[in-house]
Design an enzyme around this catalytic site. Structure first.
Site, PDB file in Angstrom:
ATOM      1  N   HIS A 115     -10.261   1.090   1.502  1.00  0.00           N
ATOM      2  CA  HIS A 115      -9.778   2.395   1.984  1.00  0.00           C
ATOM      3  C   HIS A 115     -10.927   3.371   2.223  1.00  0.00           C
ATOM      4  O   HIS A 115     -10.856   4.207   3.127  1.00  0.00           O
ATOM      5  CB  HIS A 115      -8.814   3.028   0.967  1.00  0.00           C
ATOM      6  CG  HIS A 115      -7.394   2.557   1.087  1.00  0.00           C
ATOM      7  ND1 HIS A 115      -6.699   2.600   2.276  1.00  0.00           N
ATOM      8  CD2 HIS A 115      -6.535   2.050   0.166  1.00  0.00           C
ATOM      9  CE1 HIS A 115      -5.476   2.129   2.079  1.00  0.00           C
ATOM     10  NE2 HIS A 115      -5.340   1.784   0.808  1.00  0.00           N
ATOM     11  N   CYS A 174       0.850  -1.192   0.000  1.00  0.00           N
ATOM     12  CA  CYS A 174       0.000   0.000   0.000  1.00  0.00           C
ATOM     13  C   CYS A 174       0.882   1.236   0.000  1.00  0.00           C
ATOM     14  O   CYS A 174       1.883   1.286   0.722  1.00  0.00           O
ATOM     15  CB  CYS A 174      -0.876  -0.027   1.247  1.00  0.00           C
ATOM     16  SG  CYS A 174      -1.992   1.368   1.371  1.00  0.00           S
ATOM     17  N   GLU A 194      -8.856  -0.960  -2.714  1.00  0.00           N
ATOM     18  CA  GLU A 194      -9.143   0.485  -2.738  1.00  0.00           C
ATOM     19  C   GLU A 194     -10.501   0.794  -2.106  1.00  0.00           C
ATOM     20  O   GLU A 194     -10.637   1.794  -1.401  1.00  0.00           O
ATOM     21  CB  GLU A 194      -9.083   1.019  -4.169  1.00  0.00           C
ATOM     22  CG  GLU A 194      -7.721   0.863  -4.857  1.00  0.00           C
ATOM     23  CD  GLU A 194      -6.550   1.348  -4.025  1.00  0.00           C
ATOM     24  OE1 GLU A 194      -6.706   2.315  -3.245  1.00  0.00           O
ATOM     25  OE2 GLU A 194      -5.459   0.739  -4.128  1.00  0.00           O
TER      26      GLU A 194
HETATM   27 ZN    ZN Z   1      -3.706   0.919  -0.008  1.00  0.00          ZN
END
Ligand code: ZN
Length: 185
Positions: free
Chosen positions: A157, A110, A154
């Site tokens: 996130h 990441c 993603e």
């Molecule tokens: Zn990430």
């Protein structure tokens, strides 16, 4: 242009925030940011540009990684057949997924995590994602393999979830049941 200095790292509260939906049709400012996010990924994969600006290569970026409380993300990644999956999305949502799991045998990384966190990150092998594109049109994507893993990382996130939250602490490399490594298909 977005550089590594713009990307927030572990410990930043936005990485643990369930972010807010972006109003659709998207405002010009949001479109501009999303465009820059996709451009960052392209730049980061261009050897010359990446070296010049010290960019770590990335295949996905979510708005909270820029400290923004917004549900938007970009991915720019080749699948195993070399087909490019390049998307810039507002308010993406997994609407259905396979029962079968999938994972990267080498684990995940990441841009907001400046260390290796070894271990298998269990994901769905296939996902269907509904979202809005750059122009605010509704889109539906069916993804499998590497792009499916990237978009799940993603979307996590946007919900304040980090990839290592999914790693089995006791046995990090224990393959999950009913799951295949997507990078060895
Ligand atoms: Zn990430």
């Amino acid at each position: 242009m977005i550089t590594m200095d713009d990307i927030v790292r572990e410990g930043h509260p936005m990485l643990r925030t369930v972010t807010k939906e972006v109003p659709i049709p998207p405002a010009k400012e949001d479109q501009e940011t999303l465009k820059e996010m996709l451009q960052f990924l392209k730049n980061s994969q261009d050897e010359e540009i990446a070296e010049k600006y010290n960019l770590r290569p990335g295949v996905g970026l979510a708005a909270p990684q820029l400290g923004l409380d917004k549900r938007m993300l970009a991915i720019h990644v080749d699948d195993i057949k070399g087909k490019l999956h390049s998307y810039a999305l507002f308010n993406p949502k997994v609407v259905s997924h396979s029962v079968e799991g999938g994972y990267l045998s080498s684990g995940e990384g990441c841009l907001s995590v400046d260390r290796e966190v070894p271990g298998i990150v269990p994901r769905h092998a296939r996902v269907t994602v509904k979202a809005y594109d750059m122009d605010g049109n509704q889109v539906k994507l069916r993804l499998k393999g590497y792009p499916a893993i990237v978009i799940q990382h993603e979307i996590d996130h946007l919900n304040g979830v980090m990839f290592y939250d999914h790693i089995n602490e006791d046995n990090p490399f224990q393959p999950p049941e009913n799951a295949k490594p997507v990078d060895q298909e």
